[in-house]
Design a protein around this motif. Structure first.
Motif, PDB file in Angstrom:
ATOM      1  N   HIS A  52      18.386   3.016  -3.201  1.00 30.85           N
ATOM      2  CA  HIS A  52      17.116   2.767  -3.876  1.00 30.85           C
ATOM      3  C   HIS A  52      16.952   1.271  -4.091  1.00 30.85           C
ATOM      4  CE1 HIS A  52      14.550   2.246  -7.531  1.00 30.85           C
ATOM      5  NE2 HIS A  52      13.769   3.006  -6.772  1.00 30.85           N
ATOM      6  N   LEU A  53      15.782   0.752  -3.690  1.00 29.99           N
ATOM      7  CA  LEU A  53      15.427  -0.644  -3.943  1.00 29.99           C
ATOM      8  C   LEU A  53      14.122  -0.660  -4.715  1.00 29.99           C
ATOM      9  CD1 LEU A  53      16.056  -2.167  -0.382  1.00 29.99           C
ATOM     10  CD2 LEU A  53      17.618  -2.173  -2.337  1.00 29.99           C
ATOM     11  N   GLU A  54      14.103  -1.402  -5.826  1.00 29.46           N
ATOM     12  CA  GLU A  54      12.892  -1.513  -6.638  1.00 29.46           C
ATOM     13  C   GLU A  54      12.404  -2.949  -6.609  1.00 29.46           C
ATOM     14  OE1 GLU A  54      11.265  -0.447 -11.077  1.00 29.46           O
ATOM     15  OE2 GLU A  54      13.379  -0.835 -10.826  1.00 29.46           O
ATOM     16  N   TYR A  55      11.101  -3.116  -6.428  1.00 28.02           N
ATOM     17  CA  TYR A  55      10.486  -4.431  -6.360  1.00 28.02           C
ATOM     18  C   TYR A  55       9.389  -4.547  -7.402  1.00 28.02           C
ATOM     19  CZ  TYR A  55      12.822  -4.762  -1.876  1.00 28.02           C
ATOM     20  OH  TYR A  55      13.775  -4.798  -0.889  1.00 28.02           O
ATOM     21  N   SER A  56       9.265  -5.722  -8.015  1.00 25.54           N
ATOM     22  CA  SER A  56       8.179  -5.947  -8.967  1.00 25.54           C
ATOM     23  C   SER A  56       6.880  -6.286  -8.242  1.00 25.54           C
ATOM     24  CB  SER A  56       8.545  -7.062  -9.955  1.00 25.54           C
ATOM     25  OG  SER A  56       8.833  -8.255  -9.261  1.00 25.54           O
ATOM     26  N   ASP A  57       6.964  -6.762  -7.009  1.00 28.32           N
ATOM     27  CA  ASP A  57       5.799  -7.128  -6.198  1.00 28.32           C
ATOM     28  C   ASP A  57       5.481  -5.970  -5.245  1.00 28.32           C
ATOM     29  OD1 ASP A  57       4.190  -8.045  -4.038  1.00 28.32           O
ATOM     30  OD2 ASP A  57       4.862 -10.104  -4.347  1.00 28.32           O
ATOM     31  N   VAL A  58       4.310  -5.348  -5.417  1.00 30.62           N
ATOM     32  CA  VAL A  58       3.943  -4.183  -4.609  1.00 30.62           C
ATOM     33  C   VAL A  58       3.856  -4.510  -3.129  1.00 30.62           C
ATOM     34  CG1 VAL A  58       1.440  -4.394  -4.889  1.00 30.62           C
ATOM     35  CG2 VAL A  58       2.452  -2.147  -4.473  1.00 30.62           C
ATOM     36  N   SER A  59       3.375  -5.698  -2.770  1.00 26.95           N
ATOM     37  CA  SER A  59       3.260  -6.041  -1.352  1.00 26.95           C
ATOM     38  C   SER A  59       4.638  -6.201  -0.714  1.00 26.95           C
ATOM     39  CB  SER A  59       2.397  -7.286  -1.144  1.00 26.95           C
ATOM     40  OG  SER A  59       2.965  -8.397  -1.780  1.00 26.95           O
ATOM     41  N   GLN A  60       5.600  -6.739  -1.451  1.00 27.68           N
ATOM     42  CA  GLN A  60       6.957  -6.869  -0.929  1.00 27.68           C
ATOM     43  C   GLN A  60       7.581  -5.484  -0.748  1.00 27.68           C
ATOM     44  OE1 GLN A  60       9.807  -8.902  -3.401  1.00 27.68           O
ATOM     45  NE2 GLN A  60      11.160  -9.295  -1.672  1.00 27.68           N
ATOM     46  N   ALA A  61       7.386  -4.609  -1.726  1.00 27.93           N
ATOM     47  CA  ALA A  61       7.914  -3.248  -1.625  1.00 27.93           C
ATOM     48  C   ALA A  61       7.336  -2.535  -0.409  1.00 27.93           C
ATOM     49  CB  ALA A  61       7.605  -2.473  -2.903  1.00 27.93           C
ATOM     50  N   GLU A  62       6.044  -2.683  -0.195  1.00 31.29           N
ATOM     51  CA  GLU A  62       5.386  -2.034   0.941  1.00 31.29           C
ATOM     52  C   GLU A  62       5.892  -2.592   2.275  1.00 31.29           C
ATOM     53  OE1 GLU A  62       1.018  -0.385   2.109  1.00 31.29           O
ATOM     54  OE2 GLU A  62       1.102  -2.224   0.913  1.00 31.29           O
ATOM     55  N   ARG A  63       6.094  -3.922   2.346  1.00 31.44           N
ATOM     56  CA  ARG A  63       6.634  -4.533   3.568  1.00 31.44           C
ATOM     57  C   ARG A  63       8.013  -3.971   3.893  1.00 31.44           C
ATOM     58  NH1 ARG A  63       4.572  -9.208   1.430  1.00 31.44           N
ATOM     59  NH2 ARG A  63       6.618  -9.900   0.721  1.00 31.44           N
ATOM     60  N   VAL A  64       8.876  -3.882   2.876  1.00 33.40           N
ATOM     61  CA  VAL A  64      10.224  -3.360   3.082  1.00 33.40           C
ATOM     62  C   VAL A  64      10.157  -1.907   3.546  1.00 33.40           C
ATOM     63  CG1 VAL A  64      12.373  -2.719   1.900  1.00 33.40           C
ATOM     64  CG2 VAL A  64      11.334  -4.964   1.495  1.00 33.40           C
ATOM     65  N   PHE A  65       9.341  -1.106   2.881  1.00 33.33           N
ATOM     66  CA  PHE A  65       9.194   0.300   3.260  1.00 33.33           C
ATOM     67  C   PHE A  65       8.747   0.423   4.720  1.00 33.33           C
ATOM     68  CE2 PHE A  65       6.870   4.236   3.785  1.00 33.33           C
ATOM     69  CZ  PHE A  65       7.741   5.165   3.228  1.00 33.33           C
ATOM     70  N   ASN A  66       7.732  -0.328   5.098  1.00 34.19           N
ATOM     71  CA  ASN A  66       7.203  -0.254   6.459  1.00 34.19           C
ATOM     72  C   ASN A  66       8.220  -0.708   7.501  1.00 34.19           C
ATOM     73  OD1 ASN A  66       4.752   0.803   5.616  1.00 34.19           O
ATOM     74  ND2 ASN A  66       3.790  -1.209   5.448  1.00 34.19           N
ATOM     75  N   ARG A  67       8.993  -1.727   7.196  1.00 30.25           N
ATOM     76  CA  ARG A  67      10.027  -2.192   8.142  1.00 30.25           C
ATOM     77  C   ARG A  67      11.111  -1.146   8.313  1.00 30.25           C
ATOM     78  NH1 ARG A  67      10.643  -7.566   9.676  1.00 30.25           N
ATOM     79  NH2 ARG A  67      12.038  -6.595  11.154  1.00 30.25           N
ATOM     80  N   LEU A  68      11.524  -0.523   7.209  1.00 28.58           N
ATOM     81  CA  LEU A  68      12.542   0.527   7.300  1.00 28.58           C
ATOM     82  C   LEU A  68      12.019   1.739   8.065  1.00 28.58           C
ATOM     83  CD1 LEU A  68      13.997   0.313   3.704  1.00 28.58           C
ATOM     84  CD2 LEU A  68      15.190  -0.287   5.818  1.00 28.58           C
ATOM     85  N   ALA A  69      10.724   1.984   7.979  1.00 24.46           N
ATOM     86  CA  ALA A  69      10.123   3.137   8.652  1.00 24.46           C
ATOM     87  C   ALA A  69      10.002   2.945  10.162  1.00 24.46           C
ATOM     88  CB  ALA A  69       8.745   3.425   8.060  1.00 24.46           C
ATOM     89  N   GLU A  70      10.042   1.700  10.651  1.00 24.66           N
ATOM     90  CA  GLU A  70       9.916   1.435  12.081  1.00 24.66           C
ATOM     91  C   GLU A  70      11.043   2.129  12.842  1.00 24.66           C
ATOM     92  OE1 GLU A  70       9.795  -2.807  12.660  1.00 24.66           O
ATOM     93  OE2 GLU A  70       7.945  -3.004  11.501  1.00 24.66           O
TER      94      GLU A  70
END
Length: 108
Positions: A52-70
């Protein structure tokens, strides 16, 4: 990340391992996660664990999620939930399961 082929020991390493990772390091807010590809009988498929990784910045969290999903498999899209501003679950292309979240404002 460093591959086996990029090390001084590349000449002694089988060619099929030259593109495998011998050392990787990820700095997460002052905490380091390290990893490497495992060979032969040393490898076991990850199971029963989610990182589990938690980010305070929603755009950073979304970038990480999308990269992991590739090349992986999303089994809970990154979206608003009752417990987090945004949350999603994904298995990356290597079989590691991840939970990525963006905190609820004022709850931390």
């Amino acid at each position: 990340m460093i591959t086996h082929g990029e090390t001084p020991a590349a000449e002694e390493t089988p060619a099929e391992w030259h593109d495998k990772i011998i050392h990787s390091s990820l700095n997460l807010g002052g905490r380091r996660i390290m990893g490497a590809d495992m060979s032969g009988d040393c490898y076991t498929k990850p199971q029963g664990v989610q990182v589990h990784l938690e980010y305070s910045d929603v755009s950073q969290a979304e970038r990480v999620f999308n990269r992991l999903a590739e090349g992986g498999n999303v089994f809970m899209p990154f979206a608003e939930t009752f417990w987090a501003h945004r949350f999603g679950m994904v298995t990356d292309r290597f079989g590691t399961q991840w939970m990525i979240s963006n905190e609820i404002e004022g709850c931390n």
